[in-house]
Design an enzyme around this catalytic site. Structure first.
Site: not given
Ligand code: F0G
Length: 489
Positions: A87, A139-140, A230, A273, A396, A462
């Protein structure tokens, strides 16, 4: 100076146009299912034309995302067996910490369970009501976290960024004049940080240049604003700098990554990623910034030596980060994307050029000009492609957007169907199949219609929302497929 060299595989062929060559061999395989079109129709209907809601049992090529889906290396899986279950004070975490420090030269490190968890901690710590956050593009999940804390996004991309067809090597660049204008208009005191996203995801995986990064840094320094990077797709961005930016041809990936990280005050990434199957990191060279964020990790993620990750994931991540230094590893996805984009473009199918990171992006408004944006052309295209091929891409566009205060759809800047290319997962013949079915769909595009909401969630709609086809176009598309392909799957 920036140049746009055609991206080539590292090995040239004698008697062929450049092909991406796999510099690895496949040692573990997973059986795939290519179901008959009638079953695919049933699956996509049940999923409400939302490819997130499909099962991989019904999917042939899963091009939804690269997130958590890149193939691991033998060294990564081997390292997972050495994980130290604890832990607190796990040696696995110590190995990861050492690796992150070597990669980014940042002293203070916080582990989190994935990228959006890093965004949660950064946004909760630094964003408050009325704050303004300039960035190359959202990013979303980033947008959701900044807005939930009362911040407003300013996307200050260059004119080139949203052009579908372009040969600009760095469409992810920030427009420096717009940055100056946002700062002048809102005041330094309301801008907690400038966010830079490597290989800008939502505009087609497009990188920024080191030159641009340095220009942003000069402005930020002049005003005393910090930079948050990022770095989820930093490996590819660094690779593109090496390929496309003059002066970096002979730099190593390690040197480029260090130079990028040095410009940022805080670096965070989704390890799903960048390196492996799960996890994320926030790192900084400032003890003060670290102290501000630190206490949120045990609150939301887990103890400071695992942050919501299993020790096996931590080991895979440590090795994956080391492999990010190897451009032969990183190259595997961009070189496939580059090949795919050039082929599709030559067939007259509208696709975002130049090829970027993480996937190829088909321009749904160009593909389906007869489907109004209000009827979600990118979602319709994703549904249609799945129906006729079993290939699962990701919408997208406006479905991935939001509604405004009056409840009206905020139409997306671009309507893209993303076909992700997780590293080292697909073969060239699977790519050829994808190109073939895409071409058939393009030749039969008049048959494809729009979508309308069946069930629309309020936040990040989405992911879980369901839609219906407007009219019976899926049936007519299936009939045409049967006519042209007979009994073929
Ligand atoms: N920033 C970027 C540039 C991303 O592409 C993603 C995730 C995140 C942050 C968030 O990270 O999913 O680990 O919480 N991208 C994925 C995609 C979901 O399919 O493009 P996460």
């Amino acid at each position: 100076m920036e140049s746009n060299k055609k991206q080539t595989a590292m090995v040239k062929f004698y008697n062929r146009e450049d092909l991406p060559l796999e510099l690895h061999k496949v040692r573990v395989v997973q059986k795939l299912f290519l179901k008959p079109i009638e079953e695919r129709l049933q699956a996509i209907e049940e999923a409400g034309y939302n490819t997130f809601l499909l099962s991989t049992k019904d999917t042939f090529l899963d091009m939804l995302t690269d997130s958590g889906c890149n193939a691991m290396s033998d060294r990564q899986t081997a390292a997972m067996m050495l994980a130290d279950d604890a832990y607190a004070g796990s040696q696995s975490y110590e190995r990861l910490e050492k690796r992150v420090k070597a990669l980014f030269a940042k002293e203070y490190i916080l582990p989190v369970h994935q990228g959006r968890a890093a965004e949660n901690i950064i946004s909760q710590t630094f964003v408050s009501e009325g704050d303004q956050i300039p960035m190359n593009y959202h990013f979303t999940t980033t947008k959701a976290h900044i807005e939930i804390n009362g911040g407003t996004l300013h996307e200050i991309y260059t004119d080139e960024a949203l052009k579908i067809k372009s040969d600009h090597p760095f469409k992810g660049n920030i427009d420096i004049q717009k940055l100056e204008r946002v700062i002048a208009e809102y005041g330094v005191e309301n801008i907690p940080f400038i966010r830079l996203e490597a290989s800008t995801n939502l505009i087609g995986g497009q990188p920024f240049s080191m030159e641009n990064m340095r220009q942003v840094k000069a402005v930020a320094d002049r005003h005393g604003i910090m930079i948050v990077l990022d770095a989820s797709l930093i490996g590819e961005n660094a690779y593109f700098i090496k390929q496309r930016e003059s002066g970096y041809e002979n730099s190593t990936m390690g040197q480029i990554l260090l130079e990028m990280a040095d410009i940022a005050d805080i670096v965070y990434f989704s390890a799903r990623k960048l390196s492996s199957s799960r996890g994320g990191i926030i790192c900084t060279g400032s003890e003060e910034l670290y102290d501000k964020m630190r206490d949120l990790v045990p609150l939301f993620e887990g103890f400071l030596t695992y942050g919501g990750m299993s020790v096996r994931e931590i080991e895979a991540m440590a090795v994956g980060l080391e492999e990010t230094l190897d451009d032969q590893m990183i190259n595997q996805s961009p070189s496939f994307i580059d090949y795919f984009v050039r082929r599709v473009d030559a067939l007259g199918i509208p696709v975002v050029t130049p090829g970027g990171a993480l996937g190829a992006h088909i321009d749904a408004m160009g593909f389906l000009p007869h489907v109004p944006q209000e009827d979600y052309p990118a979602g319709a295209l994703a549904g249609a492609l799945f129906l006729i091929s079993g290939i699962r891409g990701m919408e997208r566009g406006t479905i991935s957007s939001v509604r405004d205060a009056e409840g009206k759809d905020v139409l997306a800047d671009v309507e893209l169907l993303r076909l992700a290319f997780p590293r080292r997962v697909f073969t060239l013949s699977q790519l050829e199949y994808t190109i073939d079915r895409l071409k058939w769909l393009f030749d039969n595009r008049d048959l494809v219609g729009g979508l309308v909401w069946r069930d629309e969630p309020k936040v990040l709609r989405f992911f879980l929302g369901r839609l219906d086809a407007k009219g019976d176009w899926p049936i007519r598309l299936m009939e045409k497929f049967r006519k042209d392909f007979g009994d073929s799957l």
